[in-house]
Design a protein around this motif. Structure first.
Motif, short mmCIF file in Angstrom:
data_model
loop_
_atom_site.label_atom_id
_atom_site.label_comp_id
_atom_site.label_asym_id
_atom_site.label_seq_id
_atom_site.Cartn_x
_atom_site.Cartn_y
_atom_site.Cartn_z
N ASP A 135 0.86 -1.19 0.00
CA ASP A 135 0.00 0.00 0.00
C ASP A 135 0.89 1.24 0.00
OD1 ASP A 135 -1.86 1.97 0.31
OD2 ASP A 135 -2.40 1.45 2.37
N LEU A 136 1.24 1.72 -1.19
CA LEU A 136 2.18 2.83 -1.29
C LEU A 136 1.67 4.08 -0.59
CD1 LEU A 136 3.69 2.70 -4.89
CD2 LEU A 136 4.75 2.11 -2.73
N ALA A 137 0.37 4.29 -0.56
CA ALA A 137 -0.16 5.49 0.06
C ALA A 137 0.13 5.53 1.56
CB ALA A 137 -1.67 5.61 -0.18
N SER A 138 0.45 4.39 2.16
CA SER A 138 0.72 4.33 3.60
C SER A 138 2.21 4.17 3.92
CB SER A 138 -0.06 3.16 4.22
OG SER A 138 -1.45 3.33 4.06
N LEU A 139 3.07 4.31 2.93
CA LEU A 139 4.48 4.07 3.20
C LEU A 139 5.03 5.05 4.23
CD1 LEU A 139 6.49 6.31 1.66
CD2 LEU A 139 5.80 5.03 -0.34
N GLN A 140 6.01 4.56 5.01
CA GLN A 140 6.59 5.33 6.11
C GLN A 140 8.02 5.80 5.82
OE1 GLN A 140 4.65 6.10 8.88
NE2 GLN A 140 3.10 5.20 7.54
N THR A 141 8.69 5.21 4.85
CA THR A 141 10.06 5.62 4.53
C THR A 141 10.07 7.09 4.12
OG1 THR A 141 10.72 3.41 3.82
CG2 THR A 141 12.02 5.24 2.99
N ARG A 142 10.96 7.87 4.76
CA ARG A 142 11.01 9.31 4.53
C ARG A 142 12.29 9.71 3.81
NH1 ARG A 142 7.71 12.63 6.10
NH2 ARG A 142 9.27 14.31 5.95
N ALA A 143 12.16 10.75 3.00
CA ALA A 143 13.32 11.40 2.39
C ALA A 143 13.20 12.88 2.71
CB ALA A 143 13.36 11.16 0.89
N ASP A 144 14.00 13.34 3.65
CA ASP A 144 13.92 14.73 4.11
C ASP A 144 14.98 15.57 3.42
OD1 ASP A 144 11.85 14.23 6.05
OD2 ASP A 144 13.38 13.23 7.27
N GLU A 145 14.56 16.72 2.90
CA GLU A 145 15.49 17.62 2.22
C GLU A 145 16.54 18.13 3.20
OE1 GLU A 145 14.29 20.12 -1.45
OE2 GLU A 145 12.61 20.27 -0.04
N ASP A 146 17.79 18.16 2.73
CA ASP A 146 18.91 18.64 3.53
C ASP A 146 19.85 19.39 2.58
OD1 ASP A 146 20.73 19.04 5.60
OD2 ASP A 146 21.76 17.15 5.21
N ASP A 149 20.62 17.84 -0.89
CA ASP A 149 20.50 16.39 -0.76
C ASP A 149 19.22 16.01 -0.03
OD1 ASP A 149 23.06 15.84 -1.94
OD2 ASP A 149 24.00 16.44 -0.05
N PHE A 150 19.00 14.69 0.06
CA PHE A 150 17.93 14.12 0.88
C PHE A 150 18.56 13.15 1.86
CE2 PHE A 150 15.67 15.43 -2.89
CZ PHE A 150 14.45 15.87 -2.41
N VAL A 218 20.62 7.60 4.98
CA VAL A 218 21.25 7.44 3.67
C VAL A 218 21.14 8.74 2.89
CG1 VAL A 218 21.20 6.18 1.48
CG2 VAL A 218 20.80 4.97 3.64
N GLN A 219 22.24 9.19 2.36
CA GLN A 219 22.28 10.45 1.62
C GLN A 219 22.04 10.21 0.14
OE1 GLN A 219 25.98 12.58 2.05
NE2 GLN A 219 25.05 14.54 1.55
N ALA A 220 21.12 10.97 -0.43
CA ALA A 220 20.83 10.91 -1.87
C ALA A 220 20.75 12.32 -2.41
CB ALA A 220 19.53 10.16 -2.13
N ALA A 221 21.25 12.49 -3.63
CA ALA A 221 21.23 13.82 -4.25
C ALA A 221 19.87 14.09 -4.88
CB ALA A 221 22.32 13.91 -5.31
N ILE A 222 19.57 15.38 -5.08
CA ILE A 222 18.34 15.74 -5.77
C ILE A 222 18.30 15.11 -7.16
CG2 ILE A 222 17.12 17.69 -6.86
CD1 ILE A 222 17.71 19.35 -4.42
N SER A 223 19.46 14.97 -7.78
CA SER A 223 19.53 14.36 -9.12
C SER A 223 19.19 12.88 -9.09
CB SER A 223 20.91 14.57 -9.73
OG SER A 223 21.92 13.99 -8.90
N ASP A 224 19.13 12.26 -7.90
CA ASP A 224 18.74 10.86 -7.78
C ASP A 224 17.22 10.68 -7.79
OD1 ASP A 224 21.38 9.96 -7.60
OD2 ASP A 224 21.44 10.27 -5.43
N ALA A 225 16.48 11.78 -7.65
CA ALA A 225 15.01 11.72 -7.73
C ALA A 225 14.61 11.56 -9.19
CB ALA A 225 14.39 12.98 -7.14
#
Length: 324
Positions: A135-146, A149-150, A218-225
């Motif tokens: 159920d993707l609408a209920s997913l809890q994994t977060r990607a917070d802008e920093d 990066d995220f 885990v660090q991800a770049a905006i370009s990874d979106a």
């Protein structure tokens, strides 16, 4: 109506069959690990890539052969019937590559698509979670802008293919201020990134090949979106919203949408190869509200298509099937 394969298609089937006859050994037909019941052999994938079979239905400028959907069906039939171990590239070829071709940035297309076609990249899916299932609408994994990066935190479960993949197609929540089926972004995250932990698991039948994947800061770049990320605040500034799925009926594609600001809306039909079939631009509507649009799809061949509806503020993409 003639449902027979063309002579060229029959030759393709023979050529693929001969290739498998010469290269499909008992060893790679019985590999221990599998994805969705299909064996995994990176060496076999590289052999297919060398012969140009991976991504054969993609446009040539993305490393494909520009073949049609029926040629791809023939290829898949031969692979499955003969037990070919195509699991290394299967998910990336079938699901990720078409999405990147349609929605990815130019940099993502140039970096990822050719690597899949060469048999050098496997991508697994990060959707299911321990407390939400699929159920993707209920997913809890977060990607917070920093800054630029995220920072990603969460757990994905029942993942297939993580133990041999380079990337994960990760769905994470980037905005809690919008309805829960909104504010979700897909990231292409490298699985060897610091903070990623992969724990193999078995299902209740003691069949392996699955994993829990933990993301700890885990660090991800905006370009990874996937595609162009407009920012968390921009996600709340969507000036139009699709409020019904495309519904093919009587050679018409019926769409219902809502606008909250006067602006032009463009409807674009794209085939499974990423080619735009036609587009219709509607000038600014005089009043804010809910509208219906019917697109003539009588000229489309049977198959899978994508509908892109876009404005200056956002774009929404939905899949539909035409069956005449």
């Amino acid at each position: 109506m003639d449902f027979s394969f063309t002579p060229e298609q029959e030759k393709l089937r023979v050529d693929i069959g001969q290739l498998l006859e010469n290269n499909l050994t008992s060893e790679n037909k019985n590999v221990l690990y599998d994805v969705a019941g299909v064996g995994v052999s990176k060496e076999f994938t590289k052999m297919l890539a060398k012969n140009g079979w991976i991504g054969m239905q993609w446009p040539e400028n993305y490393g494909g052969a520009g073949m049609g959907i029926m040629e791809y069906v023939i290829y898949r039939e031969e692979m499955v019937m003969r037990g070919a171990p195509i699991g290394y590239h299967l998910t990336a070829e079938n699901q990720m590559a078409p999405s990147i071709i349609i929605n990815g940035t130019d940099e993502q297309k140039k970096r990822i698509i050719p690597s899949i076609a060469k048999g050098e990249m496997s991508i697994c899916i990060g959707y299911s979670e321990p407390n939400t299932g699929s159920d993707l609408a209920s997913l809890q994994t977060r990607a917070d802008e920093d800054g630029d990066d995220f920072i990603i935190n969460g757990v994905k479960t029942w993942n297939s293919g993580a133990i041999h993949s380079e990337l994960i197609w990760l769905a994470a929540r980037t905005n809690n201020e919008v309805p829960k089926h909104k504010g979700i972004t897909v990231f292409l995250v490298e699985l060897d990134s610091p903070g990623v932990t992969i724990d193999p698991i078995q299902n209740m039948a003691r069949i392996g090949g699955f994993s829990n994947i933990t993301f700890n800061n885990v660090q991800a770049a905006i370009s990874d979106a996937l595609g162009t990320f407009s920012g968390v605040n921009e996600q709340q500034k969507r000036n139009f919203e699709l409020i019904s799925f495309p519904n093919p009926s009587n050679d018409l594609l019926n769409i219902t949408y809502k606008i909250s600001q006067l602006e032009d809306i463009t409807f674009e039909i794209i085939n499974s190869l990423g080619k735009t079939i036609f587009s219709v631009k509607k000038k600014s509507i005089s009043t804010i509200g809910t509208y219906k649009e019917s697109l003539d799809i009588s000229r489309l061949e049977s198959g899978m298509y994508f509908l892109n509806v876009s404005s200056t503020s956002n774009t929404e993409t939905l899949k539909f099937v035409v069956s005449h």
